[in-house]
Scaffold this motif. Structure first.
Motif, PDB file in Angstrom:
ATOM      1  N   GLU A 168       9.375  -0.115  -9.274  1.00  0.00           N
ATOM      2  CA  GLU A 168       8.553   0.184  -8.115  1.00  0.00           C
ATOM      3  C   GLU A 168       7.878   1.540  -8.291  1.00  0.00           C
ATOM      4  OE1 GLU A 168       7.082  -1.257  -4.588  1.00  0.00           O
ATOM      5  OE2 GLU A 168       8.841  -2.179  -5.504  1.00  0.00           O
ATOM      6  N   SER A 169       6.587   1.573  -8.082  1.00  0.00           N
ATOM      7  CA  SER A 169       5.847   2.830  -8.174  1.00  0.00           C
ATOM      8  C   SER A 169       4.647   2.753  -7.245  1.00  0.00           C
ATOM      9  CB  SER A 169       5.400   3.094  -9.607  1.00  0.00           C
ATOM     10  OG  SER A 169       4.407   2.175  -9.998  1.00  0.00           O
ATOM     11  N   PHE A 170       4.085   3.884  -6.958  1.00  0.00           N
ATOM     12  CA  PHE A 170       2.944   3.924  -6.057  1.00  0.00           C
ATOM     13  C   PHE A 170       1.711   3.377  -6.758  1.00  0.00           C
ATOM     14  CE2 PHE A 170      -0.882   6.242  -4.656  1.00  0.00           C
ATOM     15  CZ  PHE A 170      -0.945   5.761  -3.343  1.00  0.00           C
ATOM     16  N   ASN A 171       1.052   2.415  -6.123  1.00  0.00           N
ATOM     17  CA  ASN A 171      -0.205   1.872  -6.626  1.00  0.00           C
ATOM     18  C   ASN A 171      -1.263   2.100  -5.563  1.00  0.00           C
ATOM     19  OD1 ASN A 171      -2.413  -0.023  -7.134  1.00  0.00           O
ATOM     20  ND2 ASN A 171      -1.088  -0.938  -8.682  1.00  0.00           N
ATOM     21  N   PRO A 172      -2.304   2.864  -5.859  1.00  0.00           N
ATOM     22  CA  PRO A 172      -3.293   3.223  -4.828  1.00  0.00           C
ATOM     23  C   PRO A 172      -4.072   2.034  -4.296  1.00  0.00           C
ATOM     24  CG  PRO A 172      -4.016   3.943  -7.008  1.00  0.00           C
ATOM     25  CD  PRO A 172      -2.609   3.502  -7.160  1.00  0.00           C
ATOM     26  N   THR A 173      -4.082   0.901  -5.015  1.00  0.00           N
ATOM     27  CA  THR A 173      -4.843  -0.263  -4.531  1.00  0.00           C
ATOM     28  C   THR A 173      -3.974  -1.244  -3.751  1.00  0.00           C
ATOM     29  OG1 THR A 173      -4.481  -1.714  -6.460  1.00  0.00           O
ATOM     30  CG2 THR A 173      -6.240  -0.086  -6.623  1.00  0.00           C
ATOM     31  N   GLU A 174      -2.669  -0.984  -3.686  1.00  0.00           N
ATOM     32  CA  GLU A 174      -1.784  -1.975  -3.061  1.00  0.00           C
ATOM     33  C   GLU A 174      -1.900  -1.944  -1.539  1.00  0.00           C
ATOM     34  OE1 GLU A 174       2.413  -3.466  -4.316  1.00  0.00           O
ATOM     35  OE2 GLU A 174       2.713  -1.696  -3.051  1.00  0.00           O
ATOM     36  N   PRO A 219     -12.434   1.987 -13.713  1.00  0.00           N
ATOM     37  CA  PRO A 219     -11.379   1.166 -14.330  1.00  0.00           C
ATOM     38  C   PRO A 219     -10.032   1.370 -13.649  1.00  0.00           C
ATOM     39  CG  PRO A 219     -11.923   3.039 -15.736  1.00  0.00           C
ATOM     40  CD  PRO A 219     -12.925   3.044 -14.626  1.00  0.00           C
ATOM     41  N   ILE A 220      -9.197   0.344 -13.771  1.00  0.00           N
ATOM     42  CA  ILE A 220      -7.817   0.409 -13.265  1.00  0.00           C
ATOM     43  C   ILE A 220      -6.930   1.033 -14.329  1.00  0.00           C
ATOM     44  CG2 ILE A 220      -5.800  -1.054 -12.808  1.00  0.00           C
ATOM     45  CD1 ILE A 220      -7.494  -0.798 -10.378  1.00  0.00           C
ATOM     46  N   VAL A 221      -6.006   1.883 -13.921  1.00  0.00           N
ATOM     47  CA  VAL A 221      -5.042   2.487 -14.833  1.00  0.00           C
ATOM     48  C   VAL A 221      -3.656   1.941 -14.498  1.00  0.00           C
ATOM     49  CG1 VAL A 221      -4.028   4.620 -15.686  1.00  0.00           C
ATOM     50  CG2 VAL A 221      -6.437   4.577 -15.004  1.00  0.00           C
ATOM     51  N   PRO A 222      -3.110   1.035 -15.320  1.00  0.00           N
ATOM     52  CA  PRO A 222      -1.771   0.490 -15.030  1.00  0.00           C
ATOM     53  C   PRO A 222      -0.702   1.578 -15.150  1.00  0.00           C
ATOM     54  CG  PRO A 222      -2.935  -0.803 -16.727  1.00  0.00           C
ATOM     55  CD  PRO A 222      -3.678   0.478 -16.552  1.00  0.00           C
ATOM     56  N   HIS A 223       0.275   1.555 -14.254  1.00  0.00           N
ATOM     57  CA  HIS A 223       1.335   2.559 -14.260  1.00  0.00           C
ATOM     58  C   HIS A 223       2.676   1.995 -14.716  1.00  0.00           C
ATOM     59  CE1 HIS A 223      -1.196   5.601 -12.385  1.00  0.00           C
ATOM     60  NE2 HIS A 223      -1.596   4.700 -11.503  1.00  0.00           N
ATOM     61  N   THR A 224       2.939   0.752 -14.406  1.00  0.00           N
ATOM     62  CA  THR A 224       4.200   0.136 -14.809  1.00  0.00           C
ATOM     63  C   THR A 224       3.936  -0.912 -15.886  1.00  0.00           C
ATOM     64  OG1 THR A 224       4.092  -1.669 -13.196  1.00  0.00           O
ATOM     65  CG2 THR A 224       5.059   0.418 -12.460  1.00  0.00           C
TER      66      THR A 224
END
Length: 587
Positions: free
Chosen positions: A20-26, A144-149
């Protein structure tokens, strides 16, 4: 809707919770199901659920774009579970990837029972959104999207594969019909069937302000809900019962609708199969004056369930001449595509037989499954380092009854060049002792190839083998492999060479060979600094492959190390030679 819970989906949910991590688009939405949201069974109506799905996905898209967005298309949705009045619907949406002016939004729908604290997955979907043009008429270019997990990384990567499938979806149906791969409508064979004309439904809806979104266009979720309504009526007229909506095929919004429009909705049963029926729905918008505008078309599959929850047998349909027969035949083609997708994409890796029959009509889905399976395997986070020798690392991954391996090392060869060399499987016997022969059977297109590979066997007259009784000694193995190659779609993407077994009628098992099967294997090649490449080889160990690697994993052999050194020498030796296309076209 089935009440079965997939173990694979539960496993994915656990992984999502772990990382679980913060995703700005979620964006998250939770709604308690009230009686006004339900159907006659006191279950949440699919139309209402589609409204909530579309709303959540749109908010996620707009959060990323920073501007107004509209729904361009929605991929197939398969509804697996029902939601009852009093239960809570939890919807999560986030942008998986942005493609210049469009983006893919992934949506997960779950259900929560507040009294038993149970949670289960209802469905998942992928929607494509596009930005509205600016006041000057220019398109908005998306960042662009930057994946975090790692989960986000694999969704980001596989989004490119899903986009390929969307772009050729209509062509697949045309090819099926033109090649006569589906049966023709035979009115005489269904003389006692229900006439399709009896299932026709036509309804008009006036678009009012409550039906509009914040851009004063008709809300896409509302249009979908109206379409589900007329489709359900059409299905009910055939079965004379209350049908259950099982799937909605991929559909595209072809134009906008505004407040004040009249929406003309037409539905008819196109074809009825043994336990399911396809209903076609068309939505057109018009004003008091002017022509009708085609807004959307969709195809929905319904079932009728008995008291035990099992599908009932349905009456046959008798199509109308000409146009009705066209819809009848196209429905058969779409049903074949649904079965292909279910058989290929939804199949669990532990099921046997592992090899799916290859033919041109299912090639797109086999290729998608091939590449996405390798990307998902590569994205797993629980790989364990088993051994390392001179910077060649061997990792293992245990998943229930499945063992996977990854061999990894950096080579002093540009990534593009390494990709070109490794993608040409016919050269592999020159550096891999596990490959005795490799012959190209068929070049499907620029990215997909069919090969027959012969390997030395470590089995001695395997029990049940058709050849073991005759030879009783070491028997060669052969594999029919689909090789799917992909170049990076964006920065950070690897080159991919995915391999999986398929079966071909033209190449059946032959005397003197044990036919082996490859679950999921291949290479990822990632560009690193100083024009070098990080090469990773993956293999999900099927019973035919496991004997080759067990001694390496146990530390009793270093054959993988020697094979990888041989691969590195092959790449270095050919670092500056012929181009990729020249290698591919060489006889």
């Amino acid at each position: 809707m089935s009440s079965r819970v997939s173990g694979d989906l539960e496993e994915e949910e656990e992984e999502e919770q772990e990382e679980e991590s913060f995703n700005p688009t979620e964006v998250k939405m939770s709604q308690i199901v009230m009686p006004c949201h339900s159907n006659h069974r006191h279950e949440l109506s699919v139309g209402q659920l589609l409204k909530w799905i579309d709303c959540t996905a749109c908010l996620s898209a707009e959060r990323h774009a920073g501007s107004a967005c509209v729904t361009a298309s929605m991929d197939d949705i398969h509804f697996e579970h029902t939601i009852s009045v009093g239960q809570v619907v939890n919807i999560r949406a986030k942008v998986n990837r942005a493609f210049n002016t469009s983006m893919e939004v992934g949506i997960q729908v779950g259900c929560e029972d507040l009294f038993s604290d149970r949670h289960w997955r209802v469905c998942h979907a992928y929607a494509t959104f596009v930005t509205q043009r600016t006041n000057t008429g220019k398109k908005v270019t998306l960042k662009p999207i930057v994946p975090h997990t790692q989960r986000e990384q694999v969704e980001y990567s596989v989004a490119a594969e899903r986009r390929r499938v969307r772009m050729v979806h209509d062509d697949i149906i045309k090819d099926l019909l033109s090649s006569r791969s589906v049966q023709q409508a035979d009115s005489s064979a269904v003389s006692n069937a229900v006439a399709a004309v009896k299932t026709k439904v036509e309804s008009v809806e006036l678009v009012l302000p409550p039906h509009a979104n914040h851009q004063v266009n008709t809300f896409g979720g509302q249009i979908m809900a109206w379409m589900v309504n007329v489709a359900t009526i059409a299905a009910s007229r055939l079965c004379q019962a209350h049908p259950t909506l099982r799937t909605i095929d991929m559909f595209t919004f072809r134009g906008p609708s505004q407040v004040g429009d009249r929406l003309l909705l037409r539905a008819i049963v196109n074809n009825a199969f043994k336990n399911s029926m396809e209903v076609g729905v068309c939505a057109e918008a018009y004003q008091e004056e002017g022509p009708n505008r085609h807004i959307n078309s969709a195809f929905m599959t319904f079932e009728v369930l008995d008291d035990g929850g099992k599908p009932c047998t349905l009456p046959c349909i008798r199509p109308e001449p000409l146009e009705g027969e066209r819809r009848f035949e196209e429905a058969i083609a779409r049903n074949k595509i649904r079965l292909d997708r279910k058989y290929i994409i939804s199949r669990k890796q532990c099921e046997v037989p592992l090899s799916v029959p290859w033919d041109p009509t299912n090639q797109v889905y086999l290729s998608y499954n091939n590449v996405s399976a390798l990307k998902m395997l590569a994205a797993r986070s629980n790989w364990r380092l088993s051994s390392e020798e001179d910077k060649v690392r061997l990792y293992t991954l245990e998943q229930k009854s499945m063992l996977s391996i990854r061999v990894e090392s950096e080579v002093n060869v540009p990534a593009q060049r390494a990709f070109c060399l490794l993608a040409e499987l016919r050269n592999r016997p020159s550096w891999d002792t596990h490959y005795k022969e490799c012959a190209l059977i068929h070049r499907v297109d620029d990215d997909d190839f069919l090969y027959r590979v012969v390997t030395p066997s470590v089995r001695h007259g395997a029990v049940g083998s058709p050849t073991s009784a005759n030879l009783g000694g070491g028997i060669l193995q052969d594999f029919i492999l689909l090789a799917s190659t992909r170049k990076p779609c964006g920065s950070g993407d690897p080159y991919v060479i995915a391999l999986r077994s398929v079966s071909l009628p033209t190449n059946p098992p032959t005397e003197g060979f044990n036919r082996g099967e490859v679950l999921c294997a291949g290479f990822t090649i990632l560009e690193t600094k100083d024009n070098k490449s990080l090469i990773s080889y993956y293999n999900q160990a099927s019973p035919e492959v496991l004997p080759y690697i067990s001694t390496d994993i146990a530390g009793l052999s270093s054959s993988f190390y020697h094979t990888f050194c041989s691969c590195s020498q092959y790449l270095t030796r050919n670092r500056l030679q012929s181009t990729c296309e020249e290698a591919r076209t060489r006889p």
